[in-house]
Design a protein around this motif. Structure first.
Motif, PDB file in Angstrom:
ATOM      1  N   THR A   1      36.287  33.723  42.638  1.00 35.94           N
ATOM      2  CA  THR A   1      36.990  34.868  42.028  1.00 35.94           C
ATOM      3  C   THR A   1      37.310  34.580  40.564  1.00 35.94           C
ATOM      4  N   GLU A   2      37.791  33.366  40.292  1.00 34.99           N
ATOM      5  CA  GLU A   2      38.069  32.985  38.900  1.00 34.99           C
ATOM      6  C   GLU A   2      36.805  33.057  38.045  1.00 34.99           C
TER       7      GLU A   2
ATOM      8  N   SER B   1      34.173  34.844  38.537  1.00 31.10           N
ATOM      9  CA  SER B   1      33.777  36.249  38.359  1.00 31.10           C
ATOM     10  C   SER B   1      34.609  36.919  37.268  1.00 31.10           C
TER      11      SER B   1
ATOM     12  N   TYR C   1      43.855  36.295  47.107  1.00 36.92           N
ATOM     13  CA  TYR C   1      43.023  35.339  46.376  1.00 36.92           C
ATOM     14  C   TYR C   1      42.819  35.768  44.923  1.00 36.92           C
ATOM     15  N   SER C   2      42.715  37.069  44.738  1.00 41.91           N
ATOM     16  CA  SER C   2      42.553  37.585  43.370  1.00 41.91           C
ATOM     17  C   SER C   2      43.801  37.296  42.552  1.00 41.91           C
TER      18      SER C   2
ATOM     19  N   ARG D   1      36.659  30.351  47.582  1.00 40.30           N
ATOM     20  CA  ARG D   1      36.816  31.786  47.313  1.00 40.30           C
ATOM     21  C   ARG D   1      37.665  32.018  46.062  1.00 40.30           C
TER      22      ARG D   1
ATOM     23  N   ALA E   1      43.858  33.675  41.663  1.00 44.20           N
ATOM     24  CA  ALA E   1      42.836  33.415  40.635  1.00 44.20           C
ATOM     25  C   ALA E   1      43.309  33.868  39.262  1.00 44.20           C
TER      26      ALA E   1
END
Length: 661
Positions: A110-111, A113, A2-3, A106, A6
């Motif tokens: 993440t984006e 953040s 996911y990171s 999610r 993102a």
């Protein structure tokens, strides 16, 4: 995983994030800068010595920062909503491929953040540089030598900034999760095909609203210029409401009015792509007239505060020399006892290092209207005050000034109230003689004496006549008695404390049993300190909120334009199909963006001209204000922020259109 998605999304959409990044970085920078003023060593030294106003300023700034964080939080939510809206189709594709809403949320979290962390770090780094400039500006405001400047990093400001913006980003994340949970796949995939519905079609409605707004604003302007900054006037608050209503009506009616006017000129309407530009402006203003009205009013407040703030502080502090000509004063008003007896009651004693003199001020039955032959309703029934020439000379001698001699048929006139000075000057044009109780006197002074005869928190010499002692026998009632004091260079702080204690005791009613009510005591240093506290706090808060309002206004205008670009892709595709080239399309984008950015600023400038005139007229009753310097600073700040957001918006708008047609 996911990171990685993102990060790739941010890289891919970095152009879309430009306005968002710019706004976040500027917001963090300004927030940190204004909350770090207590880190400058010179200010800490002053704060720890005798300047309570610095501590008070820091407390006020902390409170204002809570309000600022709410404004910035709303702005960040607004900007984030723009990004989510722009990416609806992308999110819909994720869901079509089988990704659940929780996983999509999610990725978005993440984006958020990553963007938040980058903006926070970049904003604080920029803020460290800006805060040094602000520190130098602060030292100059407090008249502290620039040699005392040291580079400083405020850990408390870093912590506060990280905490406040951390909470904002957390709220944004929760908001994103909530919004995504409410979306349906079909709505996300077809979002780009939905167009706005224009509620009003009749040109007559817009024309009528425009005429009404012109009448309302014209009436409001003329009325405010007439009554000034008199908040006690029953019309003042209704006029502010009318100003707001008139502004909203202007932006509501503007789109239809422009369309009506341009339609009448077929040569202009049918030239090039003007039909398209007019329709686009009509659509934008019609949809966003409420937000444009709010932006206009925010810009008005920004211009007003920034243009008048620095000059108001400067002129107020210049006026202090006239407000407090002595080191300390004790005043007793409307009393039946003499000054010495009252001072004995409170056990007051003059120190060896203090020189002092006393005088009485008399209130007579002579009216201003009779003295100056004026019919001015605001002043004609006011009473004239008198003091003896012997008392006046005692005050001059105490200040080491040359004493004045008066013949029995001569007087001196004192006033530091601008409206009164105008009346006196008008009288002097015809004659420099005044009639007092049937006897004619010559006015000896060529220029009106415009200073106080005692320390006070404002210039309070309304109209005072200095006259021969024989004129003031018993029938004239003593209005007030005053003790004025000048210190030697020693024990200044200790002497100030003595007069401050009297003032505090009076506020706490400690002299109630002594039947002393109309009495006060001030030292020059206390008056200076209180004035600096008030003017500096107002100036700092004004600059702080002004810059925040300016950034917020420009950011909202930019986001609305970029959102419009995304919604108008099909229209630009149609333009391209009928033969419009890139240069023609870019020109329409430039004109739209320029008009959209300029409209709120132009109306805010018109409001500001009236507002600045009203404020200056009020303040210049005592001091001649000069706004040239602060107006120049405001103009430069406006140009920098306006040009930055305009260029970024124009470039972003072009890229969105270019990449989608």
């Amino acid at each position: 995983m996911y990171s990685k998605i993102a990060i790739n999304n941010i890289k891919k959409s970095y152009k879309d994030y430009t306005i968002y990044f710019l706004t976040l970085i500027l917001a963090v920078c300004i927030f940190y800068s204004f909350n770090s003023i207590d880190s400058q060593k010179a200010l800490i030294d002053v704060k720890s010595s005798n300047a309570q106003y610095i501590s008070r300023l820091i407390e006020i700034m902390s409170g204002v920062s809570v309000f600022v964080s709410m404004i910035l939080g709303s702005l960040i939510l607004y900007a984030n909503n723009f990004l989510i809206k722009k990416r609806k189709k992308e999110l819909g594709i994720y869901m079509t491929l089988g990704m659940g809403k929780r996983k999509v949320s999610r990725i978005i979290v993440t984006e958020t953040s990553i963007v938040g962390a980058i903006s926070l770090i970049a904003g604080i780094i920029l803020g460290m540089a800006v805060s040094q400039v602000l520190s130098i500006f602060t030292l100059k405001l407090f008249e502290i030598s620039i040699n005392e400047y040291r580079f400083a990093l405020s850990t408390s400001a870093v912590t506060k900034t990280a905490l406040y913006f951390g909470i904002m980003f957390l709220i944004v994340m929760i908001f994103n999760i909530f919004v995504i949970s409410k979306y349906k796949i079909i709505d996300l995939l077809t979002a780009g095909r939905k167009n706005e519905n224009i509620k009003f079609k009749s040109s007559f409605v817009y024309l009528l609203a425009f005429i009404l707004c012109v009448v309302l604003l014209g009436f409001t302007y003329s009325s405010l210029l007439k009554i000034g900054l008199d908040t006690r006037n029953t019309m003042f608050k209704p006029l502010i409401v009318l100003l707001i209503v008139g502004t909203v009506l202007f932006f509501f009616s503007l789109s239809g009015f422009i369309l009506y006017i341009v339609n009448k000129n077929k040569n202009l309407y049918l030239k090039g792509l003007n039909i398209f530009v007019v329709k686009q402006i009509n659509s934008k203003v019609n949809t966003n007239f409420i937000s444009m009205s709010v932006i206009c009013l925010m810009l008005f407040m920004t211009i007003l505060v920034l243009s008048t703030g620095i000059s108001i502080k400067k002129d107020f502090e210049v006026g202090l020399k006239k407000e407090a000509p002595f080191d300390a004063s004790i005043t007793i008003n409307n009393h039946s006892e003499n000054l010495e007896d009252v001072l004995k009651k409170i056990d007051f004693k003059i120190n060896e290092n203090e020189k002092y003199a006393t005088y009485n001020e008399y209130r007579s039955d002579v009216k201003v209207g009779d003295l100056l032959s004026t019919t001015n309703e605001d002043n004609k029934d006011s009473k004239v005050f008198f003091i003896k020439i012997s008392d006046y000379n005692k005050m001059l001698k105490l200040r080491n000034k040359k004493e004045v001699s008066l013949n029995k048929d001569e007087v001196l006139i004192m006033s530091n109230y601008k409206d009164m000075v105008k009346l006196i000057d008008e009288k002097f044009k015809s004659s420099k003689k005044v009639n007092i109780k049937g006897k004619e006197y010559s006015v000896k002074n060529d220029e009106i004496i415009d200073e106080n005869l005692a320390d006070y928190t404002m210039q309070d010499t309304y109209l005072t006549i200095v006259i021969d002692d024989e004129f003031l026998p018993k029938p004239n009632k003593i209005y007030r008695s005053i003790l004025n004091v000048m210190y030697s260079d020693k024990n200044r702080k200790q002497n100030n404390k003595k007069y401050s204690e009297i003032h505090e005791n009076l506020l706490k009613h400690k002299y109630k049993d002594l039947s002393i009510s109309n009495m006060d005591a001030y030292s020059k240093d206390d008056i200076y300190s209180r004035s600096k506290s008030g003017t500096t706090a107002v100036l700092f808060i004004g600059i702080y909120l002004g810059i925040i309002f300016l950034i917020t206004s420009m950011a909202v205008l930019a986001l609305q334009q970029l959102s419009e670009a995304s919604d108008s892709i099909e229209r630009y595709k149609a333009l391209k199909r009928i033969g419009a080239n890139k240069k023609m399309i870019d020109k329409t984008i430039f004109i739209q963006t320029l008009i959209y950015f300029s409209l709120p600023v132009m109306i805010a400038l018109i409001h500001s001209i009236i507002g600045i005139t009203v404020v200056n007229d009020e303040l210049s009753k005592f001091n001649q204000t000069d706004i040239r310097f602060s107006a120049l600073i405001t103009a430069l700040l406006f140009i920098v922020v306006y040009a930055g957001y305009f260029c970024t918006t124009y470039t972003g708008y072009k890229n969105i259109v270019k990449n989608n047609i």
